[in-house]
Design an enzyme around this catalytic site. Structure first.
Site, PDB file in Angstrom:
ATOM      1  N   ASP A   7       5.505   7.533   5.494  1.00 48.21           N
ATOM      2  CA  ASP A   7       5.050   8.456   6.531  1.00 48.21           C
ATOM      3  C   ASP A   7       4.574   7.664   7.749  1.00 48.21           C
ATOM      4  OD1 ASP A   7       4.028  10.467   8.086  1.00 48.21           O
ATOM      5  OD2 ASP A   7       2.314  10.908   6.768  1.00 48.21           O
ATOM      6  N   SER A  32       0.835  -1.194   0.000  1.00 50.75           N
ATOM      7  CA  SER A  32       0.000   0.000   0.000  1.00 50.75           C
ATOM      8  C   SER A  32       0.871   1.245   0.000  1.00 50.75           C
ATOM      9  CB  SER A  32      -0.910  -0.005   1.235  1.00 50.75           C
ATOM     10  OG  SER A  32      -1.652   1.192   1.313  1.00 50.75           O
ATOM     11  N   LYS A  43       4.194  -3.774   6.806  1.00 50.05           N
ATOM     12  CA  LYS A  43       4.229  -4.058   5.371  1.00 50.05           C
ATOM     13  C   LYS A  43       5.596  -3.699   4.780  1.00 50.05           C
ATOM     14  CE  LYS A  43      -0.706  -3.595   4.164  1.00 50.05           C
ATOM     15  NZ  LYS A  43      -0.857  -4.924   3.519  1.00 50.05           N
TER      16      LYS A  43
END
Length: 326
Positions: free
Chosen positions: A211, A206, A228
């Site tokens: 951030d 994703s 992830k």
């Protein structure tokens, strides 16, 4: 007809009718130097030479040379396992692979029998737990490529009432936290694939991972993008040819009708083009298996609004735009 021992039949499928036999050109084996040609063992000391893109009429070949040659021709297909095949995007990838039987032998991995029934209960769908390495072996053994679409899924806490202007609160079920699913579960898949000699892994992640304060990390206090990214780095370090697709906001819309955009370092999140249809993500996953330009690449993926630009058809050109390895 096939008597010479110094020449090989060069089978070309160029005839319009599938019922017609193939034409044969006799060529000397010693004349081949291109690495794009494949030599395979053949009865009577002959070799079957085929281009990777050649389509072979299996009935015709069987009639001429027997079932062993048909088996060789079929072995040129790629066996591809889709994990997370019960999910909304995973189902689409699995279905797309099944619709291309001349190119792929599809497999799916789901978490429960219920999910297996949801996608048809086919024999090529395996039930396994990505947190348990041993349960992955039957599904991964013998595959050529792995498409990872497993992901932790936050749940809305009971009692949420949108009519009261409330903001939903999220949680992860026991055993389904991002650390367990997006890190340990994906690490297990990568390790099992490496042990099985898998040739390529496509991992769908994703956008937003650059951030730490991305809102997705706060859902259920799961830090899902952190885990992830950790799995993505593990894949990069594994040495297996990889393609990492960091998808934008997923939409349940028709695919194949928009111009796709690739980017890096979440730059697309700063634009108005930061969403993508699930079928488009699925198509990019499969196309990544077909082009060297997609290997050892990591990229963000989104699309222009429908009706803007030209629908993406040239995936080689799309992958060629990408320069980032992570």
């Amino acid at each position: 007809m096939v008597m010479a021992t110094t020449r090989a039949p060069f089978i070309i499928s160029t005839l319009p009718s599938p019922n017609q036999c193939h034409k044969f050109c006799w060529v000397s084996q010693s004349s081949f130097s291109s690495s794009s040609l494949k030599f395979q063992s053949f009865p009577s000391s002959l070799s079957l030479v085929s281009f990777p893109t050649t389509r072979i009429n299996h009935k015709c070949v069987k009639k001429l040379f027997g079932t062993s040659v048909v088996a060789m021709a079929q072995s040129s297909k790629s066996t591809v396992l889709v994990t997370g095949a019960g999910g909304r995007t995973g189902q689409i990838v699995y279905k797309k692979l099944k619709e291309r039987p001349d190119q792929y032998v599809a497999r799916g991995l789901v978490r429960t029998e219920e999910s297996k029934q949801k996608i048809g209960s086919a024999d090529d769908v395996f039930v396994g737990d990505i947190r348990d390495s041993a349960s992955l072996v039957p599904a991964i053994e013998g595959i050529d490529a792995l498409i990872i679409l497993t992901s932790g899924v936050p749940q809305i806490k009971p009692g949420f009432d949108p009519t009261k202007g409330q903001r939903p609160e999220f949680y992860f079920e026991d055993g389904a936290y991002p650390e367990q699913v997006d890190w340990i579960g994906q690490k297990n898949q990568i390790d099992a694939a490496k042990a099985a000699g898998v040739k390529q892994i496509v991992l769908v992640g994703s956008m937003g991972g650059t951030d730490l304060n991305n809102p997705l990390n706060s859902l259920g206090n799961g830090n899902i993008l952190v885990w992830k990214r950790k799995a993505e780095q593990y894949l990069v370090d594994s040495g297996i040819p990889y393609t990492i697709i960091r998808a934008g906001g997923l939409q349940d819309k028709e695919g194949g009708i928009r111009e796709l955009l690739v980017g890096k370092d979440d730059e697309l999140l700063k634009t108005e083009t930061r969403t993508i249809a699930r079928p488009d993500v699925a198509e990019v996953c499969i196309q990544a298996l077909n082009f060297e330009e997609a290997q050892f690449k990591a990229f963000d993926l989104a699309s222009k609004p429908e009706g803007t630009g030209s629908p993406t058809k040239d995936f080689k050109a799309l992958f060629s735009q990408i320069t980032t390895r992570f």
